[in-house]
Design a protein around this motif. Structure first.
Motif, PDB file in Angstrom:
ATOM      1  N   ALA A 151     -24.319  -9.914 -16.806  1.00 53.55           N
ATOM      2  CA  ALA A 151     -23.820 -10.577 -15.598  1.00 53.55           C
ATOM      3  C   ALA A 151     -22.470 -11.221 -15.857  1.00 53.55           C
ATOM      4  CB  ALA A 151     -24.806 -11.637 -15.118  1.00 53.55           C
ATOM      5  N   TYR A 152     -21.602 -11.126 -14.860  1.00 58.66           N
ATOM      6  CA  TYR A 152     -20.312 -11.810 -14.909  1.00 58.66           C
ATOM      7  C   TYR A 152     -19.807 -11.943 -13.482  1.00 58.66           C
ATOM      8  CZ  TYR A 152     -15.767 -13.319 -16.693  1.00 58.66           C
ATOM      9  OH  TYR A 152     -14.643 -14.041 -16.969  1.00 58.66           O
ATOM     10  N   ILE A 153     -18.672 -12.627 -13.302  1.00 64.48           N
ATOM     11  CA  ILE A 153     -18.206 -12.927 -11.942  1.00 64.48           C
ATOM     12  C   ILE A 153     -17.109 -11.983 -11.451  1.00 64.48           C
ATOM     13  CG2 ILE A 153     -18.850 -15.358 -12.092  1.00 64.48           C
ATOM     14  CD1 ILE A 153     -15.916 -16.020 -12.634  1.00 64.48           C
ATOM     15  N   ASN A 154     -16.724 -10.970 -12.226  1.00 62.73           N
ATOM     16  CA  ASN A 154     -15.671 -10.066 -11.774  1.00 62.73           C
ATOM     17  C   ASN A 154     -16.131  -9.192 -10.618  1.00 62.73           C
ATOM     18  OD1 ASN A 154     -13.935 -11.024 -13.682  1.00 62.73           O
ATOM     19  ND2 ASN A 154     -13.608  -9.070 -14.711  1.00 62.73           N
ATOM     20  N   LEU A 155     -15.378  -9.212  -9.517  1.00 62.95           N
ATOM     21  CA  LEU A 155     -15.644  -8.303  -8.409  1.00 62.95           C
ATOM     22  C   LEU A 155     -15.239  -6.889  -8.819  1.00 62.95           C
ATOM     23  CD1 LEU A 155     -14.233 -10.422  -5.429  1.00 62.95           C
ATOM     24  CD2 LEU A 155     -16.552 -10.386  -6.360  1.00 62.95           C
ATOM     25  N   GLY A 156     -15.988  -5.894  -8.330  1.00 63.15           N
ATOM     26  CA  GLY A 156     -15.709  -4.509  -8.675  1.00 63.15           C
ATOM     27  C   GLY A 156     -16.265  -4.083 -10.010  1.00 63.15           C
ATOM     28  N   ARG A 157     -16.918  -4.997 -10.702  1.00 57.67           N
ATOM     29  CA  ARG A 157     -17.481  -4.701 -12.023  1.00 57.67           C
ATOM     30  C   ARG A 157     -18.787  -3.953 -11.925  1.00 57.67           C
ATOM     31  NH1 ARG A 157     -21.421  -7.690 -14.739  1.00 57.67           N
ATOM     32  NH2 ARG A 157     -21.416  -7.517 -17.027  1.00 57.67           N
ATOM     33  N   ALA A 158     -19.664  -4.387 -11.004  1.00 56.30           N
ATOM     34  CA  ALA A 158     -21.006  -3.803 -10.918  1.00 56.30           C
ATOM     35  C   ALA A 158     -20.948  -2.301 -10.679  1.00 56.30           C
ATOM     36  CB  ALA A 158     -21.800  -4.492  -9.810  1.00 56.30           C
ATOM     37  N   GLU A 159     -20.031  -1.867  -9.821  1.00 60.88           N
ATOM     38  CA  GLU A 159     -19.933  -0.438  -9.504  1.00 60.88           C
ATOM     39  C   GLU A 159     -19.438   0.391 -10.685  1.00 60.88           C
ATOM     40  OE1 GLU A 159     -19.651  -3.006  -5.957  1.00 60.88           O
ATOM     41  OE2 GLU A 159     -18.545  -2.918  -7.861  1.00 60.88           O
ATOM     42  N   ALA A 160     -18.736  -0.256 -11.613  1.00 58.87           N
ATOM     43  CA  ALA A 160     -18.175   0.466 -12.751  1.00 58.87           C
ATOM     44  C   ALA A 160     -19.115   0.528 -13.948  1.00 58.87           C
ATOM     45  CB  ALA A 160     -16.862  -0.190 -13.177  1.00 58.87           C
ATOM     46  N   LEU A 161     -20.192  -0.275 -13.923  1.00 58.82           N
ATOM     47  CA  LEU A 161     -21.103  -0.329 -15.061  1.00 58.82           C
ATOM     48  C   LEU A 161     -22.239   0.681 -14.913  1.00 58.82           C
ATOM     49  CD1 LEU A 161     -21.397  -4.184 -15.633  1.00 58.82           C
ATOM     50  CD2 LEU A 161     -20.202  -2.526 -17.075  1.00 58.82           C
ATOM     51  N   PRO A 162     -22.922   0.984 -16.011  1.00 57.51           N
ATOM     52  CA  PRO A 162     -24.091   1.864 -15.926  1.00 57.51           C
ATOM     53  C   PRO A 162     -25.180   1.227 -15.060  1.00 57.51           C
ATOM     54  CG  PRO A 162     -23.406   1.541 -18.215  1.00 57.51           C
ATOM     55  CD  PRO A 162     -22.634   0.561 -17.395  1.00 57.51           C
ATOM     56  N   ALA A 201     -26.814   0.253 -23.514  1.00 51.80           N
ATOM     57  CA  ALA A 201     -25.845   0.757 -22.538  1.00 51.80           C
ATOM     58  C   ALA A 201     -24.529  -0.006 -22.613  1.00 51.80           C
ATOM     59  CB  ALA A 201     -26.433   0.675 -21.134  1.00 51.80           C
ATOM     60  N   LEU A 202     -24.590  -1.324 -22.750  1.00 56.17           N
ATOM     61  CA  LEU A 202     -23.347  -2.084 -22.789  1.00 56.17           C
ATOM     62  C   LEU A 202     -22.653  -1.965 -24.146  1.00 56.17           C
ATOM     63  CD1 LEU A 202     -23.953  -5.265 -20.614  1.00 56.17           C
ATOM     64  CD2 LEU A 202     -22.948  -3.066 -20.021  1.00 56.17           C
ATOM     65  N   ARG A 203     -23.426  -1.748 -25.180  1.00 59.72           N
ATOM     66  CA  ARG A 203     -22.796  -1.463 -26.471  1.00 59.72           C
ATOM     67  C   ARG A 203     -22.014  -0.160 -26.382  1.00 59.72           C
ATOM     68  NH1 ARG A 203     -23.743   1.459 -31.184  1.00 59.72           N
ATOM     69  NH2 ARG A 203     -23.327   0.374 -33.167  1.00 59.72           N
ATOM     70  N   GLU A 204     -22.619   0.860 -25.798  1.00 64.87           N
ATOM     71  CA  GLU A 204     -21.926   2.145 -25.640  1.00 64.87           C
ATOM     72  C   GLU A 204     -20.704   2.011 -24.743  1.00 64.87           C
ATOM     73  OE1 GLU A 204     -24.978   4.739 -24.216  1.00 64.87           O
ATOM     74  OE2 GLU A 204     -25.878   5.031 -26.211  1.00 64.87           O
ATOM     75  N   ARG A 205     -20.828   1.191 -23.693  1.00 66.33           N
ATOM     76  CA  ARG A 205     -19.686   1.003 -22.814  1.00 66.33           C
ATOM     77  C   ARG A 205     -18.556   0.276 -23.534  1.00 66.33           C
ATOM     78  NH1 ARG A 205     -18.837   1.329 -17.437  1.00 66.33           N
ATOM     79  NH2 ARG A 205     -20.027   3.242 -17.830  1.00 66.33           N
ATOM     80  N   THR A 206     -18.906  -0.704 -24.362  1.00 64.59           N
ATOM     81  CA  THR A 206     -17.876  -1.395 -25.133  1.00 64.59           C
ATOM     82  C   THR A 206     -17.157  -0.433 -26.060  1.00 64.59           C
ATOM     83  OG1 THR A 206     -19.118  -3.478 -25.041  1.00 64.59           O
ATOM     84  CG2 THR A 206     -17.445  -3.267 -26.768  1.00 64.59           C
ATOM     85  N   PHE A 207     -17.897   0.432 -26.718  1.00 62.18           N
ATOM     86  CA  PHE A 207     -17.282   1.442 -27.590  1.00 62.18           C
ATOM     87  C   PHE A 207     -16.343   2.333 -26.785  1.00 62.18           C
ATOM     88  CE2 PHE A 207     -19.755  -0.061 -30.902  1.00 62.18           C
ATOM     89  CZ  PHE A 207     -19.805   0.753 -32.018  1.00 62.18           C
ATOM     90  N   ALA A 208     -16.766   2.755 -25.597  1.00 63.80           N
ATOM     91  CA  ALA A 208     -15.949   3.651 -24.777  1.00 63.80           C
ATOM     92  C   ALA A 208     -14.652   2.974 -24.352  1.00 63.80           C
ATOM     93  CB  ALA A 208     -16.740   4.118 -23.554  1.00 63.80           C
ATOM     94  N   VAL A 209     -14.735   1.717 -23.935  1.00 62.01           N
ATOM     95  CA  VAL A 209     -13.536   0.991 -23.517  1.00 62.01           C
ATOM     96  C   VAL A 209     -12.601   0.756 -24.706  1.00 62.01           C
ATOM     97  CG1 VAL A 209     -12.693  -1.234 -22.675  1.00 62.01           C
ATOM     98  CG2 VAL A 209     -14.579  -0.093 -21.503  1.00 62.01           C
ATOM     99  N   LEU A 210     -13.149   0.375 -25.846  1.00 61.94           N
ATOM    100  CA  LEU A 210     -12.311   0.136 -27.018  1.00 61.94           C
ATOM    101  C   LEU A 210     -11.679   1.437 -27.522  1.00 61.94           C
ATOM    102  CD1 LEU A 210     -14.472  -2.487 -28.952  1.00 61.94           C
ATOM    103  CD2 LEU A 210     -12.319  -2.889 -27.736  1.00 61.94           C
ATOM    104  N   ASP A 211     -12.423   2.525 -27.471  1.00 62.90           N
ATOM    105  CA  ASP A 211     -11.849   3.816 -27.860  1.00 62.90           C
ATOM    106  C   ASP A 211     -10.689   4.192 -26.942  1.00 62.90           C
ATOM    107  OD1 ASP A 211     -13.572   4.228 -29.994  1.00 62.90           O
ATOM    108  OD2 ASP A 211     -14.964   5.503 -28.866  1.00 62.90           O
ATOM    109  N   GLY A 240     -21.980 -12.961 -24.339  1.00 65.52           N
ATOM    110  CA  GLY A 240     -23.191 -12.220 -24.677  1.00 65.52           C
ATOM    111  C   GLY A 240     -23.149 -11.694 -26.096  1.00 65.52           C
ATOM    112  N   ARG A 241     -23.134 -10.362 -26.228  1.00 63.17           N
ATOM    113  CA  ARG A 241     -23.094  -9.730 -27.549  1.00 63.17           C
ATOM    114  C   ARG A 241     -21.734  -9.107 -27.836  1.00 63.17           C
ATOM    115  NH1 ARG A 241     -28.877  -7.176 -29.319  1.00 63.17           N
ATOM    116  NH2 ARG A 241     -30.207  -8.834 -28.525  1.00 63.17           N
ATOM    117  N   ALA A 242     -20.685  -9.600 -27.186  1.00 58.35           N
ATOM    118  CA  ALA A 242     -19.360  -9.003 -27.333  1.00 58.35           C
ATOM    119  C   ALA A 242     -18.893  -8.975 -28.787  1.00 58.35           C
ATOM    120  CB  ALA A 242     -18.352  -9.752 -26.469  1.00 58.35           C
ATOM    121  N   GLU A 243     -19.051 -10.083 -29.496  1.00 61.90           N
ATOM    122  CA  GLU A 243     -18.632 -10.096 -30.902  1.00 61.90           C
ATOM    123  C   GLU A 243     -19.443  -9.102 -31.726  1.00 61.90           C
ATOM    124  OE1 GLU A 243     -16.876 -14.582 -31.714  1.00 61.90           O
ATOM    125  OE2 GLU A 243     -18.922 -14.114 -32.337  1.00 61.90           O
ATOM    126  N   GLU A 244     -20.729  -9.016 -31.436  1.00 58.94           N
ATOM    127  CA  GLU A 244     -21.590  -8.062 -32.150  1.00 58.94           C
ATOM    128  C   GLU A 244     -21.142  -6.629 -31.881  1.00 58.94           C
ATOM    129  OE1 GLU A 244     -26.069  -6.353 -31.453  1.00 58.94           O
ATOM    130  OE2 GLU A 244     -25.774  -8.524 -31.261  1.00 58.94           O
TER     131      GLU A 244
END
Length: 312
Positions: A18-29, A36-46, A63-67
């Motif tokens: 969860a976060y407060i960015n508008l337009g975020r929900a539609e872009a997430l799995p 799923a969010l670990r994979e998304r973090t990898f995709a964005v960083l790549d 959340g687990r961003a540092e991890e």
């Protein structure tokens, strides 16, 4: 320095469900579990790395961003990534979208010690900048000599020490924080503040900080998605004229600030990142800047509207 080299990717939008960015929900799995969010973090960083971005910003409260970032660094082994993180907020949302409270702030010596140890255990020596998260002018940090001593000791150890700001008093916070001294030396040499087309009140203080040699990073450059999901007519018209998204025009305005050393993006997907990066290549003419000049709101109004955004 070229604009991409001035860019950082922030992980606030993809390190927790969860976060407060508008337009975020539609872009997430559809499923926002840890995998799923670990994979998304990898995709964005790549995608960011492939585009030439070498700066990444996280926080203990993301959340687990540092991890996720630590795992990506261990897997990809890039030698040239600049990592910053933040302490002060603790994530308490328990990976739930419907949590009553998602994060709790505390600017104290015990919180700093606890979170710096947590950050180091995950990211080791990769962190070159550690920041107080969401400092305000009334923070107890300003009168906590023991905490300031330890922050100064961290700076002496080679880790740059900074702070981020929030709220309508950003300019006052920036100026007061840079006045802090321990044994004659400044405690802080970096700041991360909100500046966008709707909230420009911190600009004079940020320009002063830049001119004094501080690292100035600009966050919430798209006003938590408001400039994308519901852009003002002037912004939408310019985006149409330049054949880019409103995000690109809004970000081009940030890149145009000579005092903005680092421009933070907060994409929830590689597609959002690519759309954002069109702003790094877009040059706004004088007429464009004039068309956007009237969008700024009072800081009181801006932060009141931001506080009403729902975590989702």
């Amino acid at each position: 320095m070229n604009t991409v080299a001035r860019t950082a990717v922030g992980l606030a939008a993809i390190g927790r469900p969860a976060y407060i960015n508008l337009g975020r929900a539609e872009a997430l799995p559809a499923e926002r579990d840890v995998t799923a969010l670990r994979e998304r973090t990898f995709a964005v960083l790549d995608a960011a790395y492939a585009a030439g971005i070498r700066r990444v910003d996280a926080a203990r409260s993301y959340g687990r961003a540092e991890e996720f970032l630590a795992a990506w660094l261990a897997d990809r082994r890039p030698a040239d990534i600049v990592v910053s993180s933040k302490w002060g907020y603790a994530y308490v949302g328990e990976w739930r979208l419907d949590a009553d409270v998602h994060e709790v702030k505390e600017h104290s010596l015990p919180r700093f010690r606890e979170q710096w140890e947590q950050t180091r255990s995950l990211l080791g020596d990769a962190v070159s900048l550690y920041q107080v998260h969401s400092l305000t002018v009334d923070s107890p940090l300003f009168d906590d000599d023991a905490l300031l001593e330890e922050l100064a000791a961290l700076a002496d150890s080679g880790v740059r020490v900074g702070f981020s700001t929030s709220g309508p008093g950003q300019a006052d916070t920036v100026r007061r924080a840079f006045e802090l001294r321990v044994h004659g030396s400044p405690v802080f040499t970096a700041v991360q503040s909100t500046w966008n087309l709707l909230e420009q009140s911190a600009q004079p203080a940020l320009r002063e900080a830049h001119e004094e040699g501080a690292l100035v990073q600009v966050k919430e450059t798209l006003a938590n998605g408001r400039l994308v999901v519901d852009p003002p007519p002037e912004l939408a018209e310019l985006a149409l004229r330049h054949d880019v998204g409103s995000d690109a025009v809004a970000l081009a305005a940030v890149y145009a600030r000579p005092w903005a050393d680092v421009v933070l993006l907060g994409p929830a997907s590689p597609e959002q990142l690519w759309s954002n990066l069109a702003g790094a290549a877009l040059h706004l003419e004088v007429g464009d800047e004039e068309a956007l000049a009237g969008l700024a709101r009072s800081p009181e109004r801006y932060w009141a509207e931001r506080s009403e955004l729902a975590w989702q």
